[in-house]
Design a protein around this motif. Structure first.
Motif, PDB file in Angstrom:
ATOM      1  N   LYS A  46       8.178   7.967  24.506  1.00 16.23           N
ATOM      2  CA  LYS A  46       8.424   6.519  24.549  1.00 16.23           C
ATOM      3  C   LYS A  46       9.771   6.249  25.218  1.00 16.23           C
ATOM      4  O   LYS A  46      10.760   6.922  24.926  1.00 16.23           O
ATOM      5  N   VAL A  74      12.682  -7.311  21.021  1.00 17.87           N
ATOM      6  CA  VAL A  74      12.257  -5.915  20.887  1.00 17.87           C
ATOM      7  C   VAL A  74      12.917  -5.316  19.653  1.00 17.87           C
ATOM      8  O   VAL A  74      13.840  -5.884  19.080  1.00 17.87           O
ATOM      9  N   GLN A  86      14.288  -0.245  22.016  1.00 19.46           N
ATOM     10  CA  GLN A  86      12.987   0.305  22.363  1.00 19.46           C
ATOM     11  C   GLN A  86      12.521  -0.291  23.688  1.00 19.46           C
ATOM     12  O   GLN A  86      12.431  -1.505  23.833  1.00 19.46           O
ATOM     13  N   GLY A  87      12.237   0.569  24.654  1.00 19.64           N
ATOM     14  CA  GLY A  87      11.761   0.136  25.962  1.00 19.64           C
ATOM     15  C   GLY A  87      12.845   0.278  27.015  1.00 19.64           C
ATOM     16  O   GLY A  87      14.013   0.518  26.721  1.00 19.64           O
ATOM     17  N   TYR A  89      14.930  -1.607  29.265  1.00 17.40           N
ATOM     18  CA  TYR A  89      15.463  -2.934  29.540  1.00 17.40           C
ATOM     19  C   TYR A  89      16.862  -2.859  30.144  1.00 17.40           C
ATOM     20  O   TYR A  89      17.686  -3.743  29.929  1.00 17.40           O
TER      21      TYR A  89
END
Length: 109
Positions: A46, A74, A86-87, A89
């Protein structure tokens, strides 16, 4: 008769202070000379974005983490003087931090 009128009747000598609703977090946080490092990693497949290198107070960094998570909608956490979002960005986070006056350095990818 609303609540304000009732309060004026109870306390006629009191003059309320003007409410300051313009919460500008730019003034709340300590700005540093060294850049905040914004890097991208993958953990367990992830993508995550990590911010580190803030030398101010821990509470300020926690406020910044909460604000970033809220604006980006998020999840994330604050651990070991690092903000983990998370992610991927990085671009959005870097523009937000630059608007606040921080120096940001992009690391990786």
């Amino acid at each position: 008769m609303d609540l304000q009128d009732q309060l004026k009747n109870l306390f006629p000598d009191h003059t309320p202070e003007p409410a300051d609703h313009s919460e500008d977090s730019k003034n709340d946080l300590w700005l540093q000379d060294d850049p905040i490092i914004c890097k991208y990693e993958k953990r367990k497949g992830k993508p995550i974005t990590i911010l580190e290198g803030y030398t101010g107070a821990t509470e300020d960094f926690k406020k910044l983490a909460k604000e970033l998570k809220t604006k980006l909608s998020v999840g994330g956490s604050f651990k070991d003087d690092k903000i983990i979002i998370q992610g991927d960005y990085r671009d959005k986070i870097m523009t937000m931090l630059k608007e606040k006056g921080f120096n940001v350095k992009r690391v990786g990818g």
